[in-house]
Scaffold this motif. Structure first.
Motif, short mmCIF file in Angstrom:
data_model
loop_
_atom_site.label_atom_id
_atom_site.label_comp_id
_atom_site.label_asym_id
_atom_site.label_seq_id
_atom_site.Cartn_x
_atom_site.Cartn_y
_atom_site.Cartn_z
N TYR A 1 0.84 -1.21 0.00
CA TYR A 1 0.00 0.00 0.00
C TYR A 1 0.87 1.25 0.00
CZ TYR A 1 -3.34 3.49 1.73
OH TYR A 1 -4.11 4.61 1.88
N PHE A 2 1.96 1.21 0.73
CA PHE A 2 2.89 2.33 0.77
C PHE A 2 3.43 2.62 -0.63
CE2 PHE A 2 7.24 3.99 1.34
CZ PHE A 2 7.00 5.07 2.17
N VAL A 3 3.79 1.56 -1.37
CA VAL A 3 4.31 1.75 -2.72
C VAL A 3 3.25 2.35 -3.63
CG1 VAL A 3 5.16 0.56 -4.79
CG2 VAL A 3 6.01 -0.10 -2.55
N VAL A 4 2.03 1.79 -3.59
CA VAL A 4 0.95 2.32 -4.42
C VAL A 4 0.71 3.79 -4.09
CG1 VAL A 4 -1.54 2.18 -4.86
CG2 VAL A 4 -0.16 0.11 -4.82
N GLY A 5 0.80 4.12 -2.81
CA GLY A 5 0.63 5.50 -2.40
C GLY A 5 1.65 6.44 -3.01
N LYS A 6 2.83 5.90 -3.36
CA LYS A 6 3.86 6.75 -3.95
C LYS A 6 3.48 7.24 -5.33
CE LYS A 6 6.83 7.16 -0.75
NZ LYS A 6 7.13 8.50 -0.21
N THR B 1 -8.25 3.36 -3.66
CA THR B 1 -8.91 2.85 -4.87
C THR B 1 -7.96 2.00 -5.68
OG1 THR B 1 -10.46 4.72 -5.00
CG2 THR B 1 -9.99 3.52 -7.04
N LEU B 2 -6.77 2.53 -5.93
CA LEU B 2 -5.79 1.81 -6.74
C LEU B 2 -5.34 0.52 -6.05
CD1 LEU B 2 -4.24 1.89 -9.36
CD2 LEU B 2 -2.50 3.31 -8.26
#
Length: 377
Positions: free
Chosen positions: A128-133, A162-163
């Motif tokens: 989730y942290f990566v997607v948030g980037k 969402t992603l």
């Protein structure tokens, strides 16, 4: 060689000019009017290669306690856990495989225990942290330049969720995995030499994901990301020049969030972190400035101006408070792994005591932390 590069710094095993100012060897002692000490340590951390790391989650354990008080708590825990080994430093591994150790931790963390009300577990879902980037580094950066505050209106966090939540269904697990890995390749420190990835490499994967998406909300987020080539080029240049080093390092915003959240609970905080190499003097300086200004950081924002006095590092072998933080982080990590599908005797016994301690502002894609108590997922 510069003298500062050779000599060890007091209070830490780290050496060099990056660790010369914010290390502490003296015991921490709470003093009236000067704030309370909060010790932090991590478990499951593995740098910025977040997609391939076998541990999906990491935890930051924290304890609002000074060394003077922590010393007696540690002695009591060792007695109750029947740890007779003459180890200089107590760690979670000394407790997790002993029934007496697990019970001692449960009692200390629970109602009436020596650590009741003093502990917190901050959980980070690395994927989730990566997607948030994708949101933080690209979409939010572009929106901010246009005067749109995606952090404060909640749009950044909603786009990331969402992603993250719908992406595997919209792209297929393989397609979603490629997007996560491409983001890591692009944003990690390994790309500073320009040899691993490029704007073109990253956008090839992004374009393919957008074209493949079968869910409208995911397609909308990816469409926004497609229009950020200029922001991506600026980021990569800054990364290669060293201006955005450690941008994919979850420990930095994680520690900042933990300290901020403690300040909201108890007022002025003095933070003592375990001496992880990534927590340089410069990064601890930046955290202090962030608290003073009340600005945004990652998908969660600093709601007010946190009251933070000192931000220091120390070695756990000389700071009992850090040893307690290690116990809390280790217990939290075991519970997070159980949630992710890897059970253990420690997690099975500890989760009822640990789940109520999980920070509601943890870096995960949901708000209800009681989900960590559910059967293996």
């Amino acid at each position: 060689m510069n003298e500062a590069t050779r000599l060890p710094n007091p209070g830490t095993g780290l050496t060099g000019p990056n660790y010369a100012r914010r290390s502490r060897v003296e015991p921490t002692v709470d003093a009236l009017g000067k704030g309370r000490w909060v010790a932090t340590d991590e478990s499951g951390w593995g740098g910025d290669q977040l997609a391939a790391n076998p541990d999906r989650y990491m935890t930051i354990g924290s304890v609002a306690i000074d060394d003077q008080t922590a010393q007696q708590v540690l002695l009591d825990l060792r007695r109750d856990a029947r740890i007779t080994d003459q180890v200089a430093e107590v760690k979670f591994k000394h407790f997790k495989d002993r029934p007496t150790g697990r019970q001692a931790l449960i009692e200390a963390l629970g109602p009436g225990g020596s650590l009741e009300g003093r502990t917190s577990v901050y959980v980070i879902d690395k994927h989730y942290f990566v997607v948030g980037k994708i949101i933080d580094l690209l979409i939010e950066t572009q929106a901010h330049s246009r005067g749109v505050e995606m952090y404060r209106n909640g749009a950044a966090r909603q786009s990331a969720r969402t992603l993250f939540e719908e992406g595997p269904r919209a792209l297929g697990r393989d397609g979603f995995g490629k997007l996560v890995q491409a983001t890591v390749d692009f944003a990690s420190m390994r790309n500073r030499d320009g040899r691993q990835s490029s704007v073109e490499n990253f956008f090839d994967v992004l374009e393919a994901a957008w074209a493949k998406s079968t869910r409208r909300r995911v397609t909308t987020v990816l469409a926004q990301a497609r229009g950020t080539r200029a922001e991506a080029a600026d980021f990569l240049q800054a990364l290669q020049e060293g201006d955005l080093s450690d941008s994919l390092e979850p420990l930095i915003p994680g520690v900042a969030a933990v300290v901020n959240n403690w300040s909201e609970r108890i007022g002025k905080v003095n933070a003592l972190t375990d001496d992880q190499k990534v927590l340089t003097d410069d990064w601890l300086d930046k955290m202090i400035r962030q608290f003073d200004g009340g600005g945004s950081w990652e998908l969660r924002w600093v709601l007010g101006r946190a009251q933070v006095g000192q931000m220091l590092r120390g070695e756990s072998k000389t700071h009992p408070s850090l040893q307690l933080a290690d116990l809390v982080a280790g217990a939290g990590f075991a519970v997070a792994k159980r949630f992710g599908g890897s059970d253990s005797p420690a997690a099975a016994e500890l989760y009822p005591a640990v789940v109520p301690l999980i920070d509601p502002n943890s870096m995960v894609a949901f708000d209800d932390m009681s989900r960590f108590a559910r059967p293996l997922g």
